[in-house]
Design a protein around this motif. Sequence first.
Motif, mmCIF file in Angstrom:
data_model
loop_
_atom_site.group_PDB
_atom_site.id
_atom_site.type_symbol
_atom_site.label_atom_id
_atom_site.label_comp_id
_atom_site.label_asym_id
_atom_site.label_seq_id
_atom_site.Cartn_x
_atom_site.Cartn_y
_atom_site.Cartn_z
ATOM 1 N N ASP A 199 -3.171 4.149 2.549
ATOM 2 C CA ASP A 199 -4.030 3.484 1.559
ATOM 3 C C ASP A 199 -3.479 2.078 1.273
ATOM 4 O O ASP A 199 -2.622 1.903 0.410
ATOM 5 C CB ASP A 199 -4.083 4.293 0.267
ATOM 6 N N SER B 36 -4.772 -0.280 -0.302
ATOM 7 C CA SER B 36 -5.205 -0.824 -1.599
ATOM 8 C C SER B 36 -4.389 -0.271 -2.775
ATOM 9 O O SER B 36 -4.554 -0.732 -3.904
ATOM 10 C CB SER B 36 -6.692 -0.509 -1.828
ATOM 11 N N TYR B 37 -3.515 0.687 -2.513
ATOM 12 C CA TYR B 37 -2.775 1.326 -3.612
ATOM 13 C C TYR B 37 -1.831 0.325 -4.281
ATOM 14 O O TYR B 37 -1.159 -0.463 -3.625
ATOM 15 C CB TYR B 37 -1.967 2.512 -3.085
ATOM 16 N N GLY C 35 0.807 -1.214 0.000
ATOM 17 C CA GLY C 35 0.000 0.000 0.000
ATOM 18 C C GLY C 35 0.839 1.263 0.000
ATOM 19 O O GLY C 35 2.055 1.247 -0.173
ATOM 20 N N LYS C 36 0.145 2.380 0.196
ATOM 21 C CA LYS C 36 0.783 3.703 0.173
ATOM 22 C C LYS C 36 0.990 4.191 1.600
ATOM 23 O O LYS C 36 0.069 4.228 2.407
ATOM 24 C CB LYS C 36 -0.082 4.705 -0.590
#
Length: 241
Positions: free
Chosen positions: A234, A236-237, A121-122
């Motif tokens: 995030d 999901s990134y 993720g981010k």
Amino acid sequence: MALSTTLSFKYIRIDSHNSIQQQPPYPLFSSSPQKLSSSSTYITLSDSGKWRNKVSFFQGFRSRGKRDVESLKKELLDTIEPLDRGAEASAEDQQRVDQIARKLEAVNPVMEPLKSDLLNGKWELLYTTSQSLLQTQRPKLLRPNGKIYQAINVDTLRAQNIETWPFFNRATANLVPLNSRRVLVKFDFFKIASLIPIKSPGSGRGQLEITYLDQDLRISRGNRGNLFILKMVDPSYRVPL
């Protein structure tokens, strides 16, 4: 000389009428064992109170450990909050942050972060000692003043550094695992001001070791001794291939 060993067990007598009577404790092993009545059966029970105390101790230990970690995380975040990602950190500030980070690293819950989905993720950069990122030698208006992110995907072994205001630069890299905690970072694609793409395989290299990881905090150290502290923003990134 008779040799006997006494352990803290208790005998309970169950007679033929199903009445239960507690007997005084007897030696578990003895050179002259007690004679048992044919009308009674003896069983041994450990001290349940002591067992409950042990269970309570371990539960309390785990709870206290979690509280200690959360307390260290709060102390770390409170310490770095006024430091402008490290640009305003004095030598004493840097030492203090490093000390707290090392305490967290000592209780790292994920020993093999490159095998963990928590890494995906981010992440937003909260603090670093890296001058190449902070650009403290420049006037403040010419530094990267917006948020800085680093994204990682362990399944594709890709990473990305993302600058926002005012430059909007991006750099993407391949990750080469050296062990379950450390990677070689090989940058292969740059985008200047989000407009000008530059392909340059292998032009920039470095190493990164993930020294602490949980679902919302990551601590990493570079091969030049730089410290990076990031929070998840995030999960999901996905990093571009």
